[in-house]
Design a protein around this motif. Structure first.
Motif, PDB file in Angstrom:
ATOM      1  N   ASP A  20       0.825  -1.204   0.000  1.00 58.18           N
ATOM      2  CA  ASP A  20       0.000   0.000   0.000  1.00 58.18           C
ATOM      3  C   ASP A  20       0.862   1.260   0.000  1.00 58.18           C
ATOM      4  O   ASP A  20       0.568   2.229  -0.706  1.00 58.18           O
ATOM      5  N   ALA A  21       1.931   1.263   0.802  1.00 59.20           N
ATOM      6  CA  ALA A  21       2.804   2.439   0.870  1.00 59.20           C
ATOM      7  C   ALA A  21       3.540   2.642  -0.452  1.00 59.20           C
ATOM      8  O   ALA A  21       3.664   3.771  -0.941  1.00 59.20           O
ATOM      9  N   LEU A  22       4.030   1.547  -1.026  1.00 64.66           N
ATOM     10  CA  LEU A  22       4.751   1.641  -2.298  1.00 64.66           C
ATOM     11  C   LEU A  22       3.855   2.222  -3.380  1.00 64.66           C
ATOM     12  O   LEU A  22       4.244   3.176  -4.091  1.00 64.66           O
ATOM     13  N   GLU A  23       2.655   1.698  -3.525  1.00 64.01           N
ATOM     14  CA  GLU A  23       1.745   2.178  -4.554  1.00 64.01           C
ATOM     15  C   GLU A  23       1.315   3.612  -4.286  1.00 64.01           C
ATOM     16  O   GLU A  23       1.181   4.422  -5.218  1.00 64.01           O
ATOM     17  N   HIS A  24       1.095   3.939  -3.023  1.00 62.73           N
ATOM     18  CA  HIS A  24       0.729   5.308  -2.659  1.00 62.73           C
ATOM     19  C   HIS A  24       1.832   6.289  -3.043  1.00 62.73           C
ATOM     20  O   HIS A  24       1.565   7.357  -3.616  1.00 62.73           O
ATOM     21  N   ASN A  25       3.077   5.959  -2.735  1.00 64.75           N
ATOM     22  CA  ASN A  25       4.184   6.869  -3.016  1.00 64.75           C
ATOM     23  C   ASN A  25       4.362   7.095  -4.510  1.00 64.75           C
ATOM     24  O   ASN A  25       4.612   8.221  -4.960  1.00 64.75           O
ATOM     25  N   GLY A 232      14.373   9.748  -6.625  1.00 64.05           N
ATOM     26  CA  GLY A 232      14.383   8.294  -6.522  1.00 64.05           C
ATOM     27  C   GLY A 232      13.917   7.765  -5.188  1.00 64.05           C
ATOM     28  O   GLY A 232      13.163   6.791  -5.114  1.00 64.05           O
ATOM     29  N   ALA A 233      14.348   8.393  -4.093  1.00 65.32           N
ATOM     30  CA  ALA A 233      14.087   7.850  -2.758  1.00 65.32           C
ATOM     31  C   ALA A 233      12.616   7.873  -2.381  1.00 65.32           C
ATOM     32  O   ALA A 233      12.190   7.139  -1.485  1.00 65.32           O
ATOM     33  N   TYR A 234      11.824   8.709  -3.068  1.00 63.74           N
ATOM     34  CA  TYR A 234      10.404   8.819  -2.727  1.00 63.74           C
ATOM     35  C   TYR A 234       9.685   7.483  -2.807  1.00 63.74           C
ATOM     36  O   TYR A 234       8.680   7.253  -2.130  1.00 63.74           O
ATOM     37  N   VAL A 235      10.191   6.589  -3.661  1.00 67.42           N
ATOM     38  CA  VAL A 235       9.417   5.388  -3.985  1.00 67.42           C
ATOM     39  C   VAL A 235       9.139   4.530  -2.762  1.00 67.42           C
ATOM     40  O   VAL A 235       8.072   3.931  -2.637  1.00 67.42           O
ATOM     41  N   SER A 236      10.090   4.470  -1.835  1.00 71.44           N
ATOM     42  CA  SER A 236       9.848   3.722  -0.595  1.00 71.44           C
ATOM     43  C   SER A 236       9.859   4.629   0.618  1.00 71.44           C
ATOM     44  O   SER A 236       9.438   4.213   1.697  1.00 71.44           O
TER      45      SER A 236
END
Length: 354
Positions: A20-25, A232-236
């Motif tokens: 959920d967090a990955l897809e949200h980001n 890049g770092a936003y993804v996780s």
């Protein structure tokens, strides 16, 4: 029902990715870029995962950014049609590969940086049927690479424009090392000044974007160019370094930490002291130690295979959860990561290719 990571089928320590967090980001950053008239070319050196890259491209990413041609080869295997190498490329083998890819696929776009006449000449010597498209990098004092003055930038840009096998198409910069918003705004001014002097059709202006995409969105709103964010770092996201520095602390929106490490307590050799079976090979430590998710636990230090914590009431065999700080040195420690739902049931797999 998918197995839980706690059902006995997984060894520990284990890093997991919260779906959920990955897809949200991914959705959140794609929307921010779109709403501010920018394009996203996420820096996949963070994760080097085909599964995550596919999600980013499906969310509308213009292309993918890498740090070098070795990563570019891997990302090309992910199916990327546009690749930005956010670096000066001087490696003959890498340039030969890029030239071959450009010749073999007319639809393939490959951008790289240059900040010197020598760098332009190296590109030209290895160019093939199609020229290397170059973003001339404008740096700042004390920063990473990039031309330090406008005069130097113009000299490199003019040399690129007059050199067969090289085609200047825009300006690149990196603002991530600057200490504050005022410095970033001033640096954006130097990038737009450089762009105004670069006489190219449909120019590109590429910037980093992980820590200052809010400032970038405001400062470059009127720029007549395709603005490419390489965040890049936003993804996780994370529970430490980027949690403190995300622009969403200043503007509406949020990113959510998607990475979590679970590990057993191995030993309680003294009252209030415990040894956890998680070390530097399992979790990042370069931009802050792991963050315990259990109240009363404090990380004192990390070793190769162990983490020393201060806590009361722990016993061998207890499972502890930790958030991480700095995702760019987290993914590379794992080759396979389970993707979990809110109940820690395994709903997918992420493979990294470092």
């Amino acid at each position: 029902m998918p197995a839980s990571i706690f059902d006995g089928g997984f060894d520990f320590p284990q890093m997991v990715v919260h779906r959920d967090a990955l897809e949200h980001n991914i959705a959140t950053m794609a929307a921010f870029a779109r709403d501010h008239g920018m394009d996203l070319a996420p820096h996949v050196k963070t994760h080097m995962s085909g599964e995550i890259a596919e999600l980013q491209l499906a969310a509308g990413a213009w292309g993918l950014t890498v740090a070098g041609t070795r990563q570019a080869r891997t990302v090309r295997g992910f199916g990327a049609r546009r690749i930005v190498v956010a670096n000066q490329v001087v490696d003959p083998a890498g340039l030969a590969w890029a030239a071959e890819e450009l010749a073999a696929d007319p639809g393939f776009e490959f951008l790289t940086f240059a900040d010197s006449v020598e760098g332009v000449d190296l590109l030209a010597r290895h160019a093939g049927e199609r020229p290397f498209r170059v973003l001339v990098e404008r740096g700042h004092a004390g920063g990473r690479a990039g031309c330090r003055t406008l005069e130097e930038f113009l000299r490199v840009a003019a040399h690129a424009a007059g050199t067969p096998g090289v085609e200047p198409v825009g300006v690149a910069g990196y603002e991530g090392g600057l200490p504050g918003a005022d410095e970033v705004r001033k640096y954006m001014d130097t990038l737009t000044e450089a762009l105004e002097h670069l006489r190219v059709r449909d120019p590109i202006l590429s910037v980093g974007g992980s820590q200052w995409f809010d400032v970038i969105g405001r400062e470059l709103a009127a720029v007549q160019a395709r603005v490419l964010l390489r965040a890049g770092a936003y993804v996780s996201h994370d529970d430490g370094y980027y949690r403190e520095r995300t622009p969403f602390n200043r503007v509406d929106g949020e990113l959510r930490p998607a990475l979590e490490v679970w590990a057993h307590v191995l030993s309680v050799p003294e009252p209030g002291l415990a040894i956890v079976g998680m070390g530097k090979r399992d979790a990042p430590y370069d931009e802050g130690l792991p963050i315990p998710r259990r109240a009363g636990v404090t990380v004192l230090r990390m070793q190769d295979q162990h983490t020393v914590v201060r806590a009361d009431g722990l016993k061998p065999g207890d499972l502890l959860s930790f958030g991480i700080s700095h995702p760019c040195t987290a993914f590379d420690k794992w080759r396979v990561l389970p993707v979990v739902d809110q109940d820690y049931r395994v709903v997918g797999t992420i493979r990294t290719n470092f």
